[in-house]
Design a protein around this motif. Structure first.
Motif, PDB file in Angstrom:
ATOM      1  N   SER A   1       0.825  -1.208   0.000  1.00  0.00           N
ATOM      2  CA  SER A   1       0.000   0.000   0.000  1.00  0.00           C
ATOM      3  C   SER A   1       0.861   1.260   0.000  1.00  0.00           C
ATOM      4  O   SER A   1       0.561   2.230  -0.709  1.00  0.00           O
TER       5      SER A   1
ATOM      6  N   LYS B   1       2.696   2.040  -3.322  1.00  0.00           N
ATOM      7  CA  LYS B   1       1.770   2.525  -4.345  1.00  0.00           C
ATOM      8  C   LYS B   1       1.258   3.927  -4.035  1.00  0.00           C
ATOM      9  O   LYS B   1       0.779   4.624  -4.930  1.00  0.00           O
ATOM     10  N   ASP B   2       1.343   4.318  -2.776  1.00  0.00           N
ATOM     11  CA  ASP B   2       0.832   5.621  -2.345  1.00  0.00           C
ATOM     12  C   ASP B   2       1.592   6.747  -3.065  1.00  0.00           C
ATOM     13  O   ASP B   2       2.815   6.832  -2.969  1.00  0.00           O
ATOM     14  N   PRO B   3       0.882   7.626  -3.780  1.00  0.00           N
ATOM     15  CA  PRO B   3       1.551   8.716  -4.513  1.00  0.00           C
ATOM     16  C   PRO B   3       2.383   9.631  -3.622  1.00  0.00           C
ATOM     17  O   PRO B   3       3.336  10.256  -4.089  1.00  0.00           O
TER      18      PRO B   3
ATOM     19  N   ASN C   1       4.960   6.066  -4.637  1.00  0.00           N
ATOM     20  CA  ASN C   1       4.550   6.564  -5.959  1.00  0.00           C
ATOM     21  C   ASN C   1       4.934   5.611  -7.093  1.00  0.00           C
ATOM     22  O   ASN C   1       5.342   6.034  -8.168  1.00  0.00           O
ATOM     23  N   ILE C   2       4.808   4.310  -6.839  1.00  0.00           N
ATOM     24  CA  ILE C   2       5.076   3.320  -7.883  1.00  0.00           C
ATOM     25  C   ILE C   2       3.746   2.870  -8.480  1.00  0.00           C
ATOM     26  O   ILE C   2       2.823   2.495  -7.759  1.00  0.00           O
ATOM     27  N   SER C   3       3.665   2.924  -9.785  1.00  0.00           N
ATOM     28  CA  SER C   3       2.454   2.488 -10.474  1.00  0.00           C
ATOM     29  C   SER C   3       2.541   0.988 -10.751  1.00  0.00           C
ATOM     30  O   SER C   3       3.475   0.524 -11.405  1.00  0.00           O
ATOM     31  N   ILE C   4       1.594   0.252 -10.224  1.00  0.00           N
ATOM     32  CA  ILE C   4       1.550  -1.199 -10.426  1.00  0.00           C
ATOM     33  C   ILE C   4       0.286  -1.531 -11.206  1.00  0.00           C
ATOM     34  O   ILE C   4      -0.821  -1.159 -10.797  1.00  0.00           O
ATOM     35  N   SER C   5       0.440  -2.203 -12.319  1.00  0.00           N
ATOM     36  CA  SER C   5      -0.701  -2.525 -13.177  1.00  0.00           C
ATOM     37  C   SER C   5      -1.664  -3.469 -12.463  1.00  0.00           C
ATOM     38  O   SER C   5      -1.293  -4.158 -11.505  1.00  0.00           O
ATOM     39  N   ASP C   6      -2.891  -3.505 -12.952  1.00  0.00           N
ATOM     40  CA  ASP C   6      -3.892  -4.400 -12.366  1.00  0.00           C
ATOM     41  C   ASP C   6      -3.450  -5.859 -12.484  1.00  0.00           C
ATOM     42  O   ASP C   6      -3.686  -6.664 -11.580  1.00  0.00           O
TER      43      ASP C   6
ATOM     44  N   HIS D   1      -0.769  -6.454  -9.942  1.00  0.00           N
ATOM     45  CA  HIS D   1      -1.380  -6.420  -8.606  1.00  0.00           C
ATOM     46  C   HIS D   1      -2.080  -7.744  -8.313  1.00  0.00           C
ATOM     47  O   HIS D   1      -2.005  -8.268  -7.193  1.00  0.00           O
TER      48      HIS D   1
ATOM     49  N   HIS E   1      13.918  -0.393  -9.284  1.00  0.00           N
ATOM     50  CA  HIS E   1      13.754   0.454  -8.103  1.00  0.00           C
ATOM     51  C   HIS E   1      14.858   0.313  -7.050  1.00  0.00           C
ATOM     52  O   HIS E   1      14.985   1.174  -6.179  1.00  0.00           O
TER      53      HIS E   1
END
Length: 237
Positions: A35, A38-40, A44-49, A52, A95
């Motif tokens: 969580s 992913k939190d901006p 702030n990491i974008s994880i695709s559906d 996920h 990362h």
């Protein structure tokens, strides 16, 4: 994977590795770590559906192992491992600036890659077989591949078997494990140790997830109609 997430959070700030600043001795679990990355405002990491879903599947698999509830076949387990292995490898690279030789023994890495290659070849053959099948092919609930042959009630990739049944509401075929008993939407009365259904409203005994919202809406309509009918009876007295 959990350690990779924690290390990423630590590099941002050591405090983010802690579950709470009031509990300095307890670090975050994998769900909270996920969580936060992913939190901006934090990772702030974008994880695709898709990724996920793979992460959640891996977490569930680990939990089953820990709690001795593991009952998956070899093919399904290797499929899940291959998926999450690829994600973790590139998470480290993108990362944490680490490549596989930095954290995996070369011999072990080659063994893993051979497994991944074998899995890819097996999946390719399974997809070809599924496409040649004249019946319906669904997404397998075990390996998340479009290789579940409905007529055979089995995935031709991970070999997962699952019963298929008809929805009593719409008539569509669904996994038996997804069927919902409509009694759970209704009101029950508890009297002298016995549970009694107050009103069934002439509804089907079961339904599929897609029909559940329609069933609950019908129940509300029935209850509303009954309410106004009772009001009308009271006014005539």
């Amino acid at each position: 994977m959990e350690l990779a997430f924690k290390e990423y959070l630590r590099l941002i700030h050591p405090a983010f590795v802690l579950e709470s600043i009031d509990k300095p001795g307890k670090t975050v679990g994998i769900n909270l770590a996920l969580s936060r990355i992913k939190d901006p405002t934090i990772g702030n990491i974008s994880i695709s559906d898709v990724d996920h879903l793979k992460i959640r599947s891996a977490i569930n698999l680990r939990n089953e192992l820990v709690h001795y509830e593991f009952d998956h076949g070899i093919e399904a387990t290797e499929a899940k491992f291959s998926e999450i292995f690829a994600f973790v490898i590139f998470f480290y690279r993108e990362h944490l600036d680490l490549t596989p030789p930095d954290f995996i023994d070369e011999d072990d890495l080659q063994k893993i890659l051979q497994r991944v290659k074998a899995r890819a070849e097996m999946l390719q053959k399974a997809r070809i077989y599924a496409k040649s099948n004249e019946g319906e092919v669904w997404l397998c609930p075990e390996c998340n591949e479009d290789t579940f042959i409905v007529a055979e009630e089995q995935c031709c990739f991970c070999q997962r078997r699952e019963l298929v049944s008809d929805c009593e509401s719409c008539g569509q075929m669904v996994f038996a494990c997804d069927v919902i008993e409509t009694d759970s939407f209704l009101e029950w009365d508890y009297d002298e140790g016995r549970m009694t259904l107050i009103e069934r409203y002439d509804l089907p005994a079961t339904c599929c997830p897609e029909c559940s919202s329609g069933i609950t809406a019908k129940i509300e309509d029935f209850r509303r109609a009954q309410y106004y009918e009772d009001l009308a009876k009271e006014s005539r007295r």
